[in-house]
Every structure is written in C-alpha cells, then in structure tokens.
Design a protein around this motif. Structure first.
Motif, PDB file in Angstrom:
ATOM      1  N   UNK A 325       0.804  -1.222   0.000  1.00 16.00           N
ATOM      2  CA  UNK A 325       0.000   0.000   0.000  1.00 16.00           C
ATOM      3  C   UNK A 325       0.838   1.274   0.000  1.00 16.00           C
ATOM      4  N   UNK A 326       1.948   1.278   0.756  1.00 13.37           N
ATOM      5  CA  UNK A 326       2.796   2.461   0.798  1.00 13.37           C
ATOM      6  C   UNK A 326       3.430   2.750  -0.558  1.00 13.37           C
ATOM      7  N   UNK A 327       3.719   1.702  -1.296  1.00 14.52           N
ATOM      8  CA  UNK A 327       4.385   1.852  -2.592  1.00 14.52           C
ATOM      9  C   UNK A 327       3.387   2.149  -3.711  1.00 14.52           C
ATOM     10  N   UNK A 328       2.253   1.448  -3.721  1.00 13.58           N
ATOM     11  CA  UNK A 328       1.331   1.509  -4.864  1.00 13.58           C
ATOM     12  C   UNK A 328       0.091   2.379  -4.627  1.00 13.58           C
ATOM     13  N   UNK A 329      -0.220   2.667  -3.364  1.00 14.13           N
ATOM     14  CA  UNK A 329      -1.429   3.448  -3.095  1.00 14.13           C
ATOM     15  C   UNK A 329      -2.706   2.640  -3.156  1.00 14.13           C
ATOM     16  N   UNK A 330      -2.594   1.326  -3.318  1.00 10.71           N
ATOM     17  CA  UNK A 330      -3.743   0.417  -3.289  1.00 10.71           C
ATOM     18  C   UNK A 330      -3.355  -0.816  -2.491  1.00 10.71           C
ATOM     19  N   UNK A 331      -4.350  -1.526  -1.975  1.00  8.94           N
ATOM     20  CA  UNK A 331      -4.110  -2.790  -1.305  1.00  8.94           C
ATOM     21  C   UNK A 331      -4.911  -3.862  -2.023  1.00  8.94           C
TER      22      UNK A 331
END
Length: 511
Positions: A325-331
């Motif tokens: 999530x921190x890297x891509x902005x999605x989970x």
C-alpha cells in the motif's frame, strides 16, 4: 399461466457494485419458500422477514411453491439488502402488483423489518453510482438512506418508509414524490484542542510535518515518552488542505461500504480521515479482508492520515503488509474466488520510542536497556519498510523554558496557507494525470519534474555514494526536495533543498 417476475437490484464487491436480477417463480406444489443463487445466512433468514413484512403490509403471502433466484448464480450474495426486491418480486409474480415498464427501469435495495418498515443498509453510495452509470432511471431504497443516494445525481431517488407505502405507490394509489437532496459538505469538527500554536517548541518537528503535509510524505517521529509525538501527529490534519469533490466522493464511498456513514442528511464527508488503530490491531483489521472482504484501517484513512503509535509494538507481519500500500497506493486482497483492490493513498505518521525504556536519546535520563535489547527493538521495523518512510525526525524532550513561555507559535491556519500554496503548484504540475501530490510520482515523473541545479546535483551525487543510498531512497529524496522547493515557491531544486531533504534520513546509531 406462468407466474414469474423479475426485479433488479445490485450488490457490492470491494468498492464497486454489480447488477443482481431477482427472479421469482410461483409454481404448483406444496407451500415452500426457496432462495437460490449462493445466498449467505442473512439472505436465507430473509424468508421469515419477507413473510411477516408482506402479511403486516395488508398483502397476502402466496401459499404455493415459491422459488427466488439471485442471478448471476455464481456470485456470492450477502446481507439483508435484497429483502425489498424479493418482496416486490413476490407481489408482482402473485399479481398483487401489476408489472409495468417502470419496474424494468428501477433498482430496489432495502432491508425489511417484521412490520414492513425499511431499515438502513450499507453501501448505498456505490450502488447509486452504479445505477446512474448503468442507465437506470430510479432507485427505490429506505428513507434513511435517501440522503446518501442523493449525493450522486443523475438518478431519481425514491425514499420508501415501508413495504406498504411501496405497494400503494406501485399500484398508483399514493405516489411517493422524488427525494430532492442538496449536496452539502459534512461540517468539520474544528477541534480547538489541536493547533500548531499550542505546541511548545519542536520547531524542527513542525517543519517536518509541514513538508509531509505539503507533499503527502510518510513520516516517522522518534523520541522519549512525553516529548509530544502524539500531539504532533494529531495536529497534522489541521494543516492538510481541504479535499476536492473527487476525494470527498472517494472517502464517502469507502465509509458507506464500511457502514460508518450515518452522519446526517445530504452530506459528503469533507474532513480528511484520521485513523489511529491500536498496536494490537490484527492484519485483516489494518489491511482489509475477511470472508466478505471489507476495507481496513488503511483504506478508511484514504486521502487522510493513518497514525500508528508505538510503531515497533505492532506485529511484524502486520507492518510488513504495509509495504505494497505504501508503494502503490492500493491494497490487493486475494481470495479463492478472486482479487479485490481497495484504495490506500494515505499519509502514514508513525511514532516510536528510541528504545524499549524510551530514554536512549534523552539527555536528562539514563537508558536502562542493554545494547542487545535496543538492537532487537530496532529490528522490529525492517529496512525495506523504513525505506518507504520519507521523513525521519527526532522529537527531543521539551525544556522547561519552552514549556513556561507565553509566546505562542505559528498557528495551523497560517501553516495551512503555505501547504495549500505548495499543493496548488503540484496540482498545476500534474494537471491531466491521476497524480495529486509529489509523493505519488513515479520514476518517470521524478525525472521530468525534479530538475536539479548544478550544485544540487553534485551534492546529491556525493550523498548517494557516501551514504550508499538505494534507488528507492534516491527517488524519495528528490520528491522531498521537490516539496521543499514548492514550499519556497521555486521551480529548480537547489542545494539548500537537497541539504534539508538529507536531514530527514534516519540517523545511524552506535550501540
């Protein structure tokens, strides 16, 4: 003559809705009531709710073989929101309500009580968005949910109090007027307990928070107990810019699905979320998931702040789940039946003590921890996770002179003006793209928008070689420097901006 009817409804998976056709057949045979189409326990129990609601709404429940199919049959259905479409379908199939073209252009959603009244259901906002995009003309739903559906526009919202009222409306006896809601913002709390002017000292930490707010950079606060880490974190939302319409819809949609949007009539959530889960929070509660996947704390803090106090006390597997999530902005939540994506563009604020006892960096108190204990404590947070946190700042103990001083610091209002000015430059820079802040830039965007002066480029090259920084850290340094330059109103990143960005890297500790 076949007695069959079809009513349209919708269900939500993740953050998106899909159509569900409620098919009802009344055939010959002994009285029975069967629901097929992969229903869950709540839908299976709706048989008794529907039976009692129809009887208590001055209608007759069919005494024949009754079969209800929820199509598509290969998709699991959950929740009580299909009560209303099933009840309407039964009455149409039994010819107590005439079939009309209006039914084919309408969507029905709602939970029935035993006396026929309609109760609140979750996830109305994504269903209303789906209905408008799919060409349906009207949406029948509980009156208590009408304000939520009216936020969307482009579809007629029919607020129904009870099944009896709906029956009279469909028979043409008492027409329910279209619900007219005015889109408004949810009033912000304006909590006077938190303001930058109330924080004594900690100028460096406040500057770091200003940079974090301006570029949406993740930040780690480290310091002894009582130094003000939690107060700083809770004050951060007061300097964040107001959400635009798209962000308010995104956040409201998530809270609607989570069943946390019951604030009042005709409102959009306009205050940025601030979520602070306890360190005993489970992996599913933080990331999201479950048998019927629901958004977790990181999605509930989308476009807002996720505050993790006592950062190393969280289980390691929970913290490691934050990497994507921190890297891509999605989970991405994967289950046997498929994968779902929840948005998770949040600003992470983490706080920790420098050691188990908390006093390793305190000049006034002696640390009681052994080097082994300190090292074990530090290793609870992995290197890759630390790399994903842009700003590392020490929060020292506040001296008595600063505490007793009557001089108030700069207010959150004035800091917010600078933050919004920097966000305005970013909005102009990223116009026409999905990027909103510097922290969201990819490698290609960094090359395009992070233009360095000659001195700054030389300084950064020396720092990368001497400090052995990874490629990820290199790009994050450029993003922080870009934000610092935006706060200063400069297009070219200078050496002063690089020098300040380098100060926010984690310090090497000797045990």
């Amino acid at each position: 003559m076949p007695r069959i009817a079809k009513i349209f409804s919708a269900a939500t998976i993740g953050l998106d809705s899909y159509p569900v056709e409620v098919e009802v057949d009344i055939g010959a045979g002994l009285p029975s009531f069967t629901i097929v189409g992969l229903p869950d326990k709540a839908i299976d129990e709706s048989k008794e709710r529907i039976r009692a609601a129809i009887k208590n709404s001055f209608a007759e429940f069919p005494t024949h073989r009754l079969t209800v199919n929820l199509a598509p049959a290969d998709m699991k259905k959950e929740g009580p929101s299909f009560d209303l479409p099933m009840a309407a379908g039964i009455l149409v199939a039994d010819q107590q309500i005439s079939h009309s073209p209006e039914l084919e252009q309408s969507l029905f959603v709602g939970e029935l009580s035993l006396n026929g009244e309609l109760r609140h259901v979750n996830g109305i906002l994504p269903i209303a968005i789906f209905a408008g995009q799919s060409g349906y003309k009207r949406l029948y739903l509980p009156e208590v949910n009408a304000y939520e559906a009216a936020l969307v526009g482009g579809i007629e919202v029919v607020a129904v109090k009870s099944l009896c009222q709906l029956v009279k409306h469909l028979r043409g006896e008492e027409i329910i007027k279209e619900y007219k809601g005015e889109r408004r913002k949810l009033k912000t709390s304006n909590n006077l307990d938190y303001d930058f002017s109330y924080i004594a000292g900690q100028e460096q930490a406040k500057r770091a928070l200003e940079i974090a707010a301006a570029g949406s950079h993740n930040i780690l606060l480290s310091g002894p107990p009582g130094s003000g880490k939690t107060l700083l974190a809770r004050t951060l939302p007061t300097i964040l810019p107001d959400m635009d319409d798209d962000e308010m819809i995104e956040v409201t949609k998530i809270f609607s699905i989570a069943g946390m949007f019951r604030e009042g009539a005709d409102t959009l959530i306009s205050e940025r979320p601030f979520r602070s889960p306890h360190h005993t929070t489970s992996n599913v509660a933080l990331i999201g998931g479950g048998q019927w996947p629901r958004p977790g704390e990181i999605s509930l803090s989308h476009r807002g702040v996720l505050f993790l106090d006592e950062f190393p006390e969280f289980p390691r597997h929970v913290l490691e789940a934050l990497r994507q999530p921190l890297e891509d902005g999605v989970v991405t939540v994967s289950r046997a039946q498929g994968s779902l994506e929840f948005p998770a563009k949040f600003l992470l604020v983490a706080a920790q003590n420098p050691c188990p006892c908390g006093y390793m960096s305190d000049p006034e108190k002696n640390c009681a921890c052994t080097p082994t204990q300190v090292l074990r404590y530090e290793k609870k947070i992995s290197g890759p996770l630390k790399d994903r946190i842009d700003i590392h700042i020490e929060v020292p103990r506040i001296k008595y002179e600063e505490l007793k001083s009557n001089q108030s610091g700069e207010s959150s209002k004035s800091v917010k003006v600078r933050v919004m000015s920097a966000r305005g430059r970013q909005a102009a820079r990223f116009k026409g793209t999905k990027i909103k802040t510097n922290a969201e830039m990819g490698a290609r965007d960094v090359k395009t928008h992070c233009v360095l002066g000659d001195t700054a480029e030389k300084m950064l090259g020396q720092a990368v070689d001497s400090m052995q920084l990874s490629a990820r850290v290199y790009h994050r340094l450029l993003k922080i420097a870009r934000t610092i330059a935006d706060l200063a109103g400069e297009e070219i990143i200078g050496s002063a901006h690089i020098a300040e960005a380098l100060q926010y890297r984690p310090k090497e500790k000797k045990y």
